[in-house]
Design a protein around this motif. Structure first.
Motif, PDB file in Angstrom:
ATOM      1  N   LEU A 182       0.845  -1.191   0.000  1.00 20.82           N
ATOM      2  CA  LEU A 182       0.000   0.000   0.000  1.00 20.82           C
ATOM      3  C   LEU A 182       0.876   1.235   0.000  1.00 20.82           C
ATOM      4  CD1 LEU A 182      -3.103   0.560   2.291  1.00 20.82           C
ATOM      5  CD2 LEU A 182      -1.393   2.339   1.996  1.00 20.82           C
ATOM      6  N   ASP A 183       0.642   2.113  -0.964  1.00 29.82           N
ATOM      7  CA  ASP A 183       1.333   3.393  -1.043  1.00 29.82           C
ATOM      8  C   ASP A 183       0.298   4.476  -0.735  1.00 29.82           C
ATOM      9  OD1 ASP A 183       2.512   5.822  -1.833  1.00 29.82           O
ATOM     10  OD2 ASP A 183       3.771   4.830  -3.312  1.00 29.82           O
ATOM     11  N   ALA A 184       0.401   5.061   0.452  1.00 30.57           N
ATOM     12  CA  ALA A 184      -0.617   6.016   0.885  1.00 30.57           C
ATOM     13  C   ALA A 184      -0.596   7.300   0.075  1.00 30.57           C
ATOM     14  CB  ALA A 184      -0.431   6.328   2.371  1.00 30.57           C
ATOM     15  N   SER A 185       0.547   7.671  -0.486  1.00 31.69           N
ATOM     16  CA  SER A 185       0.647   8.930  -1.224  1.00 31.69           C
ATOM     17  C   SER A 185      -0.049   8.862  -2.575  1.00 31.69           C
ATOM     18  CB  SER A 185       2.114   9.324  -1.414  1.00 31.69           C
ATOM     19  OG  SER A 185       2.798   8.354  -2.187  1.00 31.69           O
ATOM     20  N   THR A 186      -0.025   7.698  -3.207  1.00 28.95           N
ATOM     21  CA  THR A 186      -0.640   7.538  -4.526  1.00 28.95           C
ATOM     22  C   THR A 186      -1.976   6.813  -4.469  1.00 28.95           C
ATOM     23  OG1 THR A 186       0.472   5.433  -4.967  1.00 28.95           O
ATOM     24  CG2 THR A 186       1.655   7.455  -5.565  1.00 28.95           C
ATOM     25  N   GLY A 187      -2.233   6.099  -3.364  1.00 28.30           N
ATOM     26  CA  GLY A 187      -3.450   5.294  -3.280  1.00 28.30           C
ATOM     27  C   GLY A 187      -3.342   3.964  -3.994  1.00 28.30           C
ATOM     28  N   GLN A 188      -2.142   3.642  -4.502  1.00 26.23           N
ATOM     29  CA  GLN A 188      -1.956   2.391  -5.226  1.00 26.23           C
ATOM     30  C   GLN A 188      -1.861   1.215  -4.246  1.00 26.23           C
ATOM     31  OE1 GLN A 188      -1.979   1.908  -8.597  1.00 26.23           O
ATOM     32  NE2 GLN A 188      -1.950  -0.280  -8.099  1.00 26.23           N
ATOM     33  N   ILE A 189      -2.658   0.180  -4.503  1.00 24.58           N
ATOM     34  CA  ILE A 189      -2.685  -1.012  -3.661  1.00 24.58           C
ATOM     35  C   ILE A 189      -2.505  -2.238  -4.545  1.00 24.58           C
ATOM     36  CG2 ILE A 189      -4.016  -2.379  -2.006  1.00 24.58           C
ATOM     37  CD1 ILE A 189      -5.623   0.282  -1.521  1.00 24.58           C
ATOM     38  N   THR A 190      -1.548  -3.089  -4.183  1.00 27.30           N
ATOM     39  CA  THR A 190      -1.306  -4.338  -4.905  1.00 27.30           C
ATOM     40  C   THR A 190      -1.517  -5.493  -3.934  1.00 27.30           C
ATOM     41  OG1 THR A 190       0.302  -3.292  -6.373  1.00 27.30           O
ATOM     42  CG2 THR A 190       0.355  -5.697  -6.225  1.00 27.30           C
ATOM     43  N   VAL A 191      -2.360  -6.437  -4.332  1.00 29.90           N
ATOM     44  CA  VAL A 191      -2.649  -7.605  -3.503  1.00 29.90           C
ATOM     45  C   VAL A 191      -2.312  -8.854  -4.308  1.00 29.90           C
ATOM     46  CG1 VAL A 191      -4.379  -8.874  -2.172  1.00 29.90           C
ATOM     47  CG2 VAL A 191      -4.529  -6.370  -2.362  1.00 29.90           C
ATOM     48  N   ARG A 192      -1.401  -9.654  -3.780  1.00 28.36           N
ATOM     49  CA  ARG A 192      -1.093 -10.958  -4.368  1.00 28.36           C
ATOM     50  C   ARG A 192      -1.594 -12.022  -3.408  1.00 28.36           C
ATOM     51  NH1 ARG A 192       4.020  -8.173  -4.831  1.00 28.36           N
ATOM     52  NH2 ARG A 192       4.266  -7.297  -6.924  1.00 28.36           N
ATOM     53  N   TYR A 193      -2.389 -12.957  -3.921  1.00 29.36           N
ATOM     54  CA  TYR A 193      -2.998 -13.944  -3.030  1.00 29.36           C
ATOM     55  C   TYR A 193      -3.179 -15.277  -3.750  1.00 29.36           C
ATOM     56  CZ  TYR A 193      -7.437 -13.215  -5.529  1.00 29.36           C
ATOM     57  OH  TYR A 193      -8.408 -13.146  -6.495  1.00 29.36           O
ATOM     58  N   THR A 194      -3.480 -16.302  -2.950  1.00 32.93           N
ATOM     59  CA  THR A 194      -3.761 -17.633  -3.473  1.00 32.93           C
ATOM     60  C   THR A 194      -5.227 -17.941  -3.231  1.00 32.93           C
ATOM     61  OG1 THR A 194      -1.501 -18.338  -2.928  1.00 32.93           O
ATOM     62  CG2 THR A 194      -3.119 -20.073  -3.364  1.00 32.93           C
ATOM     63  N   ASP A 195      -5.982 -18.266  -4.298  1.00 30.94           N
ATOM     64  CA  ASP A 195      -7.420 -18.487  -4.147  1.00 30.94           C
ATOM     65  C   ASP A 195      -7.715 -19.906  -3.651  1.00 30.94           C
ATOM     66  OD1 ASP A 195      -7.160 -20.195  -6.325  1.00 30.94           O
ATOM     67  OD2 ASP A 195      -8.117 -18.841  -7.746  1.00 30.94           O
TER      68      ASP A 195
END
Length: 266
Positions: free
Chosen positions: A115-128
């Protein structure tokens, strides 16, 4: 067309939504009462019955007004929890970045969140559920008080006489969504360290999901249980204990301060 009973239900639902919106509390920045600095401590993660699940460590390093805080747990089954937050403390706390890793059999869905609070960019890597690895890239309009990775820091700075404090939090389930955390003081509770008598302030942290999703979830009994946090009272507040979920739908675990094992020559 809606029948009479269905129409009444619909009217009640709209009234509830309007009431929630009217009573919504604005989020707020938590003021810095004491500058955060260099610290290191040992943690133990247990079930509510007392079984040890993981050994952990909490560290903090400050450079100027920028602080890096890390909470790390190594589980007995090989799982890992690792949360590193970087924040500033210029009068009030502002999150800069947060990197959370939850992996191993102790977690229903292994996940990594950046999570980058300055840009609002969120990346989530997960296993379903099928074991497939997937990635979500999303940008949210994040408020200044977003508090991922900061909760244990913020509760040390909340004034105990404030009836409630509302902050923002990005929940990943695994899709990211913005929720509110409402922190409510429950009063002081005595505890002991050997022969030393101390006092801890008890705070309850409730997740508040906005909009129709939150209302329906609450009516269906899906409101997440409150997290409980205790901090040492006085001029130098410090973390004492936490009880809560580490992931959505997970069991309630307890985090406590731990004492290192004796040295070999002791």
């Amino acid at each position: 067309m809606l029948g009479g009973f269905q129409f009444r239900q619909f009217v009640v639902l709209l009234a509830c939504i309007s009431l929630l919106q009217a009573n919504a509390q604005p989020a707020e920045l938590v003021a810095v009462r004491h500058l955060e600095g260099l610290s290191n401590g040992f943690l133990a993660l247990r079930t509510m019955e007392g079984k040890l699940l993981a050994d952990g460590e909490i560290t903090q390093v400050a450079k100027g007004d920028r602080v890096t805080s890390r909470v790390f747990f190594r589980f007995k089954d090989g799982s890992m929890y690792d949360d590193t937050a970087i924040f500033s403390q210029r009068g009030s706390f502002r999150l800069l970045t947060d990197h959370l890793v939850e992996k191993g059999p102790s977690f229903k869905h292994p996940m990594e969140t950046l999570l980058d609070a300055s840009t609002g960019q969120i990346t989530v890597r997960y296993t379903d559920d099928d074991g497939e690895e997937k990635t979500i890239n999303q940008r949210l309009d994040l408020p200044a008080d977003v508090a991922n990775g900061l909760l244990l820091t913020l509760v040390k700075h909340i004034q105990p006489n404030v009836s409630e404090t509302t902050i923002s939090f990005v929940a990943t389930t695994p899709s990211p969504r913005l929720v509110k955390l409402v922190i409510v003081p429950k009063g002081g509770e005595p505890f002991t360290h050997g022969t030393i008598k101390l006092k801890a302030m008890h705070y309850a942290v409730r997740v508040k999901i906005g909009g129709i999703t939150g209302l329906l979830g609450h009516l269906a009994g899906r409101q997440p249980p409150d997290m409980q946090i205790w901090v040492l009272d006085g001029d130098a507040p410090a973390f004492v204990k936490l009880e809560g979920q580490f992931y959505d739908g997970g069991p309630i675990w307890r985090v406590e301060l731990a004492t290192p094992a004796a040295f070999p020559n002791d």
